[in-house]
Design a protein around this motif. Structure first.
Motif, PDB file in Angstrom:
ATOM      1  N   GLU A 139      -4.254 -11.583   2.271  1.00  0.00           N
ATOM      2  CA  GLU A 139      -3.025 -11.120   2.899  1.00  0.00           C
ATOM      3  C   GLU A 139      -3.255 -10.648   4.321  1.00  0.00           C
ATOM      4  OE1 GLU A 139      -1.437  -8.118   0.384  1.00  0.00           O
ATOM      5  OE2 GLU A 139      -1.281  -9.421  -1.363  1.00  0.00           O
ATOM      6  N   GLY A 140      -4.416 -10.051   4.557  1.00  0.00           N
ATOM      7  CA  GLY A 140      -4.740  -9.604   5.912  1.00  0.00           C
ATOM      8  C   GLY A 140      -4.013  -8.371   6.364  1.00  0.00           C
ATOM      9  N   GLY A 141      -3.300  -7.705   5.468  1.00  0.00           N
ATOM     10  CA  GLY A 141      -2.625  -6.468   5.861  1.00  0.00           C
ATOM     11  C   GLY A 141      -1.607  -6.678   6.963  1.00  0.00           C
ATOM     12  N   GLU A 142      -0.649  -7.569   6.761  1.00  0.00           N
ATOM     13  CA  GLU A 142       0.347  -7.888   7.786  1.00  0.00           C
ATOM     14  C   GLU A 142       1.173  -6.657   8.135  1.00  0.00           C
ATOM     15  OE1 GLU A 142      -0.878 -11.621   8.459  1.00  0.00           O
ATOM     16  OE2 GLU A 142       0.773 -10.610   9.466  1.00  0.00           O
ATOM     17  N   PRO A 143       1.430  -6.397   9.416  1.00  0.00           N
ATOM     18  CA  PRO A 143       2.259  -5.255   9.815  1.00  0.00           C
ATOM     19  C   PRO A 143       3.650  -5.377   9.194  1.00  0.00           C
ATOM     20  CG  PRO A 143       1.146  -6.234  11.706  1.00  0.00           C
ATOM     21  CD  PRO A 143       0.930  -7.162  10.555  1.00  0.00           C
ATOM     22  N   GLY A 144       4.179  -4.238   8.823  1.00  0.00           N
ATOM     23  CA  GLY A 144       5.524  -4.213   8.269  1.00  0.00           C
ATOM     24  C   GLY A 144       5.573  -4.500   6.779  1.00  0.00           C
ATOM     25  N   GLU A 145       4.452  -4.807   6.176  1.00  0.00           N
ATOM     26  CA  GLU A 145       4.419  -5.037   4.732  1.00  0.00           C
ATOM     27  C   GLU A 145       4.729  -3.734   4.015  1.00  0.00           C
ATOM     28  OE1 GLU A 145       1.058  -6.287   1.511  1.00  0.00           O
ATOM     29  OE2 GLU A 145       0.993  -7.261   3.473  1.00  0.00           O
ATOM     30  N   PRO A 146       5.748  -3.701   3.162  1.00  0.00           N
ATOM     31  CA  PRO A 146       6.155  -2.429   2.552  1.00  0.00           C
ATOM     32  C   PRO A 146       5.095  -1.871   1.619  1.00  0.00           C
ATOM     33  CG  PRO A 146       7.309  -4.266   1.515  1.00  0.00           C
ATOM     34  CD  PRO A 146       6.564  -4.822   2.699  1.00  0.00           C
ATOM     35  N   GLU A 147       4.855  -0.585   1.726  1.00  0.00           N
ATOM     36  CA  GLU A 147       3.925   0.106   0.829  1.00  0.00           C
ATOM     37  C   GLU A 147       4.702   0.650  -0.363  1.00  0.00           C
ATOM     38  OE1 GLU A 147       0.665   0.583   0.956  1.00  0.00           O
ATOM     39  OE2 GLU A 147       0.439  -0.626   2.768  1.00  0.00           O
ATOM     40  N   PRO A 148       4.099   0.627  -1.546  1.00  0.00           N
ATOM     41  CA  PRO A 148       4.796   1.223  -2.686  1.00  0.00           C
ATOM     42  C   PRO A 148       5.099   2.692  -2.424  1.00  0.00           C
ATOM     43  CG  PRO A 148       2.590   0.383  -3.300  1.00  0.00           C
ATOM     44  CD  PRO A 148       2.790   0.139  -1.844  1.00  0.00           C
ATOM     45  N   GLU A 149       6.296   3.069  -2.790  1.00  0.00           N
ATOM     46  CA  GLU A 149       6.721   4.445  -2.538  1.00  0.00           C
ATOM     47  C   GLU A 149       6.061   5.388  -3.543  1.00  0.00           C
ATOM     48  OE1 GLU A 149      10.966   6.745  -2.243  1.00  0.00           O
ATOM     49  OE2 GLU A 149      10.847   4.663  -1.583  1.00  0.00           O
ATOM     50  N   GLU A 150       5.449   6.453  -3.043  1.00  0.00           N
ATOM     51  CA  GLU A 150       4.736   7.392  -3.911  1.00  0.00           C
ATOM     52  C   GLU A 150       5.705   8.402  -4.494  1.00  0.00           C
ATOM     53  OE1 GLU A 150       0.729  10.172  -3.814  1.00  0.00           O
ATOM     54  OE2 GLU A 150       1.704   9.624  -1.938  1.00  0.00           O
ATOM     55  N   ASP A 151       5.563   8.641  -5.792  1.00  0.00           N
ATOM     56  CA  ASP A 151       6.384   9.643  -6.467  1.00  0.00           C
ATOM     57  C   ASP A 151       5.946  11.017  -5.974  1.00  0.00           C
ATOM     58  OD1 ASP A 151       7.428  11.520  -8.313  1.00  0.00           O
ATOM     59  OD2 ASP A 151       7.530   9.979  -9.876  1.00  0.00           O
ATOM     60  N   PRO A 152       6.847  11.790  -5.342  1.00  0.00           N
ATOM     61  CA  PRO A 152       6.444  13.093  -4.782  1.00  0.00           C
ATOM     62  C   PRO A 152       5.934  14.071  -5.826  1.00  0.00           C
ATOM     63  CG  PRO A 152       8.837  12.823  -4.745  1.00  0.00           C
ATOM     64  CD  PRO A 152       8.258  11.492  -5.093  1.00  0.00           C
ATOM     65  N   ARG A 153       6.344  13.896  -7.068  1.00  0.00           N
ATOM     66  CA  ARG A 153       5.877  14.797  -8.122  1.00  0.00           C
ATOM     67  C   ARG A 153       4.387  14.577  -8.385  1.00  0.00           C
ATOM     68  NH1 ARG A 153       9.887  13.013 -12.754  1.00  0.00           N
ATOM     69  NH2 ARG A 153       9.024  11.037 -12.004  1.00  0.00           N
ATOM     70  N   PHE A 154       3.982  13.324  -8.441  1.00  0.00           N
ATOM     71  CA  PHE A 154       2.565  13.029  -8.648  1.00  0.00           C
ATOM     72  C   PHE A 154       1.746  13.431  -7.415  1.00  0.00           C
ATOM     73  CE2 PHE A 154       4.421  10.390 -11.932  1.00  0.00           C
ATOM     74  CZ  PHE A 154       3.532  10.535 -12.974  1.00  0.00           C
ATOM     75  N   ALA A 155       2.361  13.269  -6.237  1.00  0.00           N
ATOM     76  CA  ALA A 155       1.677  13.701  -5.018  1.00  0.00           C
ATOM     77  C   ALA A 155       1.430  15.206  -5.047  1.00  0.00           C
ATOM     78  CB  ALA A 155       2.501  13.325  -3.791  1.00  0.00           C
ATOM     79  N   ALA A 156       2.414  15.969  -5.559  1.00  0.00           N
ATOM     80  CA  ALA A 156       2.253  17.421  -5.654  1.00  0.00           C
ATOM     81  C   ALA A 156       1.142  17.782  -6.631  1.00  0.00           C
ATOM     82  CB  ALA A 156       3.568  18.057  -6.101  1.00  0.00           C
ATOM     83  N   ALA A 157       1.051  17.040  -7.744  1.00  0.00           N
ATOM     84  CA  ALA A 157      -0.014  17.298  -8.710  1.00  0.00           C
ATOM     85  C   ALA A 157      -1.376  16.994  -8.100  1.00  0.00           C
ATOM     86  CB  ALA A 157       0.207  16.464  -9.966  1.00  0.00           C
ATOM     87  N   GLU A 158      -1.477  15.904  -7.360  1.00  0.00           N
ATOM     88  CA  GLU A 158      -2.743  15.537  -6.728  1.00  0.00           C
ATOM     89  C   GLU A 158      -3.161  16.582  -5.692  1.00  0.00           C
ATOM     90  OE1 GLU A 158      -2.073  11.647  -5.225  1.00  0.00           O
ATOM     91  OE2 GLU A 158      -1.896  10.750  -7.231  1.00  0.00           O
ATOM     92  N   GLU A 159      -2.197  17.102  -4.948  1.00  0.00           N
ATOM     93  CA  GLU A 159      -2.502  18.143  -3.971  1.00  0.00           C
ATOM     94  C   GLU A 159      -3.030  19.391  -4.671  1.00  0.00           C
ATOM     95  OE1 GLU A 159       1.065  18.726  -1.761  1.00  0.00           O
ATOM     96  OE2 GLU A 159       0.958  16.771  -0.753  1.00  0.00           O
ATOM     97  N   ALA A 160      -2.435  19.739  -5.803  1.00  0.00           N
ATOM     98  CA  ALA A 160      -2.911  20.897  -6.564  1.00  0.00           C
ATOM     99  C   ALA A 160      -4.345  20.670  -7.040  1.00  0.00           C
ATOM    100  CB  ALA A 160      -1.982  21.163  -7.747  1.00  0.00           C
TER     101      ALA A 160
END
Length: 285
Positions: A139-160
């Motif tokens: 794929e080569g990491g094309e600019p503008g390729e959408p990244e999967p949206e991270e669930d903020p709840r899981f992000a909060a758990a990971e930060e903890a």
């Protein structure tokens, strides 16, 4: 090697498994970040995985050579240095027979490999062949390729978790499950977290205590937690299966229940889980 090795068991690593940070120039990778830094990254450029041992000076020198070469590569490929003895699931998935072993991963699959220490000219030639083999095919990491949206709840758990706040992370996962009882990702993360809370304070003395009295269920489950925490799942499973064999009634139920909980920490298709389930069935019947 392409198509001959199944890496799917590494796509959902155990929460809190050993892994490296992502600081600049840090190429160390473990189970916790193998999916992100190897499997996903390999959809953009080939990732060279060097499995080494701190007890093997030759393999450590090979890692240093690859670190030098990747800095010169201009981003044509990436590097992941994996300490094999601390990351046995990775070594098993890649079917490592000796140290060092070097495997090129592209599009999430092994592409080429070699075993043993090689000279710099040989390594350069091998790298050229790997890069040429995938030219224009990733794929080569094309600019503008959408990244999967991270669930903020899981992000909060990971930060903890990063702060060392296990209780805070546990509360987040419990809240997710309360709102979404069928959220398997949160359930799995909570199981892993509760295991870590139990196991991280255990010492080797629990093994001697359990060995001295095989029918002591409480000692057996603590010893099994210690073994699993130290990357010895087969030993942990076998210990609890032996306890199931020599106990009855509530004690037997407690040993079996804990064993089933430990099974749930892994991909159920893992060969050592399948084998242990068969042994458990034999012990029960």
């Amino acid at each position: 090697m392409s198509g001959a090795v199944d890496l799917s068991s590494l796509k959902q690593p155990p929460a809190g498994a050993p892994g490296a940070g992502n600081g600049s120039g840090d190429y160390t990778v473990g189970e916790a970040d193998f999916e992100t830094r190897v499997l996903r990254r390999s959809t953009q450029v080939p990732v060279v995985v060097v499995l080494y041992s701190q007890r093997s000076p030759g393999s450590v020198e090979l890692v240093r050579l690859f670190e030098t070469l990747v800095a010169e590569s201009g981003g044509a490929w990436d590097l992941a240095a994996v300490e094999a003895e601390s990351n046995m699931r990775i070594a098993q998935a890649l079917r490592v027979q000796g140290i060092p072993t070097v495997v090129a991963i592209a599009a999430g699959q092994p592409l080429a490999d070699f075993e043993g220490v090689q000279s710099e000219p040989q390594v350069r030639q091998w790298l050229t062949a790997v890069v040429d083999a995938v030219a224009g095919k990733l794929e080569g990491g094309e600019p503008g390729e959408p990244e999967p949206e991270e669930d903020p709840r899981f992000a909060a758990a990971e930060e903890a978790l990063e702060r060392g706040d296990l209780a805070g992370a546990e509360a987040v996962y419990e809240a997710i499950i309360a709102a979404e009882p069928e959220n398997d990702e949160a359930k799995g993360a909570l199981r892993q977290l509760r295991f870590l809370e139990r196991a991280q304070g255990l010492s080797p003395e629990v093994l001697a205590t359990a060995d001295a009295n095989p029918s002591d269920v409480e000692a057996a489950v603590r010893a099994a937690d210690f073994e699993l925490f130290n990357q010895q799942p087969e030993a942990a499973f076998d210990r609890l299966i032996r306890t199931v064999k020599v106990t009855a009634g509530d004690d037997r139920t407690a040993a079996r229940t804990r064993l089933l909980e430990l099974f749930e920490l892994f991909d159920q298709g893992e060969p050592f889980v399948v084998a242990a389930r068969r042994k458990l069935a034999a012990a029960l019947y």
